[in-house]
Design an enzyme around this catalytic site. Sequence first.
Site, PDB file in Angstrom:
ATOM      1  N   VAL A 187     -16.598   3.416  -4.965  1.00 36.85           N
ATOM      2  CA  VAL A 187     -17.081   2.166  -4.384  1.00 36.85           C
ATOM      3  C   VAL A 187     -18.596   2.242  -4.167  1.00 36.85           C
ATOM      4  O   VAL A 187     -19.354   1.344  -4.561  1.00 36.85           O
ATOM      5  CB  VAL A 187     -16.344   1.859  -3.061  1.00 36.85           C
ATOM      6  CG1 VAL A 187     -16.861   0.569  -2.452  1.00 36.85           C
ATOM      7  CG2 VAL A 187     -14.838   1.796  -3.290  1.00 36.85           C
ATOM      8  N   ALA A 188     -19.049   3.355  -3.564  1.00 39.12           N
ATOM      9  CA  ALA A 188     -20.475   3.549  -3.314  1.00 39.12           C
ATOM     10  C   ALA A 188     -21.245   3.554  -4.643  1.00 39.12           C
ATOM     11  O   ALA A 188     -22.317   2.954  -4.760  1.00 39.12           O
ATOM     12  CB  ALA A 188     -20.688   4.878  -2.583  1.00 39.12           C
ATOM     13  N   LYS A 248       0.864  -1.192   0.000  1.00 37.76           N
ATOM     14  CA  LYS A 248       0.000   0.000   0.000  1.00 37.76           C
ATOM     15  C   LYS A 248       0.889   1.226   0.000  1.00 37.76           C
ATOM     16  O   LYS A 248       2.021   1.180   0.489  1.00 37.76           O
ATOM     17  CB  LYS A 248      -0.872   0.016   1.260  1.00 37.76           C
ATOM     18  CG  LYS A 248      -2.138   0.825   1.120  1.00 37.76           C
ATOM     19  CD  LYS A 248      -3.251  -0.005   0.518  1.00 37.76           C
ATOM     20  CE  LYS A 248      -4.493   0.807   0.250  1.00 37.76           C
ATOM     21  NZ  LYS A 248      -5.621  -0.071  -0.079  1.00 37.76           N
ATOM     22  N   ASP A 276      -7.004   4.215  -4.563  1.00 42.57           N
ATOM     23  CA  ASP A 276      -7.679   4.051  -3.274  1.00 42.57           C
ATOM     24  C   ASP A 276      -8.357   5.407  -3.039  1.00 42.57           C
ATOM     25  O   ASP A 276      -8.553   6.166  -3.999  1.00 42.57           O
ATOM     26  CB  ASP A 276      -6.671   3.683  -2.168  1.00 42.57           C
ATOM     27  CG  ASP A 276      -7.336   3.140  -0.909  1.00 42.57           C
ATOM     28  OD1 ASP A 276      -7.679   1.956  -0.873  1.00 42.57           O
ATOM     29  OD2 ASP A 276      -7.546   3.920   0.052  1.00 42.57           O
TER      30      ASP A 276
HETATM   31  N1  GLU Z   1      -7.341   0.167  -2.982  1.00 38.10           N
HETATM   32  C1  GLU Z   1      -8.082  -1.007  -3.323  1.00 38.10           C
HETATM   33  C2  GLU Z   1      -8.118  -1.946  -2.137  1.00 38.10           C
HETATM   34  O1  GLU Z   1      -8.195  -1.499  -1.006  1.00 38.10           O
HETATM   35  C3  GLU Z   1      -7.611  -1.632  -4.632  1.00 38.10           C
HETATM   36  C4  GLU Z   1      -6.188  -2.055  -4.692  1.00 38.10           C
HETATM   37  C5  GLU Z   1      -5.720  -2.519  -6.061  1.00 38.10           C
HETATM   38  O2  GLU Z   1      -6.518  -2.557  -6.979  1.00 38.10           O
HETATM   39  O3  GLU Z   1      -4.545  -2.855  -6.163  1.00 38.10           O
HETATM   40  O4  GLU Z   1      -8.112  -3.141  -2.261  1.00 38.10           O
END
Ligand code: GLU
Length: 445
Positions: free
Chosen positions: A240-241, A125, A165
């Site tokens: 997401v929503a 992350k 994200d």
């Molecule tokens: N940020 C998203 C998650 O929490 C997607 C991460 C991604 O696609 O690599 O899973």
Amino acid sequence: MYNQKEFMSDLEMRNIGEPEFIQAVSEVLESVIDVVNNDPEYLDARILERITEPDRVFMFKVEWENDDAEVQVNKGYRVQFNNSIGPYKGGLRFHPSVTLGTLKFLGFEQIFKNSLTTLPMGGGKGGSDFNPKGKSDTEIMRFCRSFMTELQKYIGPETDVPAGDIGVGSREIGYMYGQYKRLRGENTGVLTGKGRNWGGSLIRPEATGFGAIYFADEVVKAHNDSLKDKLLSVSGFGNVAWGACIKATELGAKVITISGPDGYIHDKDGISTQEKWDYMLELRASNNDVVKPYAEKFGVPFFEGKKPWEVKVDIAVPCAFQNELNEDDADALIKSGVKYIIETSNMGCTTEAVNKFIAGKIPFGPGKAANAGGVAVSGLEMSQNSMKYSWASEDVDDKLGRIMKDIHSACVTEGTQSDGYINYVKGANIAGFRKVADAMLDLGY
Ligand code: GLU
């Protein structure tokens, strides 16, 4: 043998000032401690110490210029947590609340989530304390360019593949990918969540929300129930929503709330038309981070400073932020008769809230299972990039549906209690953990 309390107090000493990371580890540990203590191989290999320490962390300075030609400085990070089952994979978060501890919690969760997707992806992350609110498009571009100038040193399509994200959508991915190409001259799958014209996968924007509703569909079916005519409260109003509103409508349910940092809106008719979905995208693109204009546009009530958990619904779907649903919110939902919780934000519920739902025998799908559809389609984007090919949206959607079904089955297998209650938290943690821990054994140290 591990003593849970001792392990946690030792972990706290080594990770001072990182409460979210401690919370994330504590919740996983609670589920897997018996599995580990009953396996001499895990004990000998000191799996718990190793899985809770990131492989490495990059911290860097991001310098950029605002529209008034003033120099700005932000912090940038990439946490490469665990690559036992595949390249580090996980999003980038741009939000003023971001600290190293936030990204360690998110990177840690990502290990198990990615493992659950059945695809070969490790956990990572990254992000920055950059605040996109009120920024112009060119300011966002300059920030992204500077951020990628440093980040590109640490990532690659076979080593570490970031994505979006909170605060990072296809616009930001575009600016970062553009800079990666400028510096490296490569067209690769180094980022996912790309635009459809330049290497992105169809259905990626919808994937997290769609996946959460597919997961909800599996949960209700496992309880001899159906999504038809169910009322849902959703928090957040971002990507997401948005996906959740679309798929819920398609499956016959009705989403009646969305929210922002300013409050929530209550739309009794349902957020169920193309016009409303398109407006959500417009709201997000405005960079204002408020949901109130929805209430004004569609003539529905707005509740300033309030959370949507006070509304009576069948299914609550937190889609916004960590710890957005606390013990009091859980009490309110239980009191008004909520039937299911589909946690779609990462660690969206506090530990106390989760414990209340579980004690009340309310099926609770944890974020690392329910929101895994996003990263799963990122994994499919990586596959398509490697093949230099692209699948039709029905193919991707079909694969996403099957992955969410498999995640649900894994939770049921590992999490069903003797009284028949499916403890999805335990199920997701054990299933996600086993695969990574076994890979760590196979790979040695
Ligand atoms: N940020 C998203 C998650 O929490 C997607 C991460 C991604 O696609 O690599 O899973």
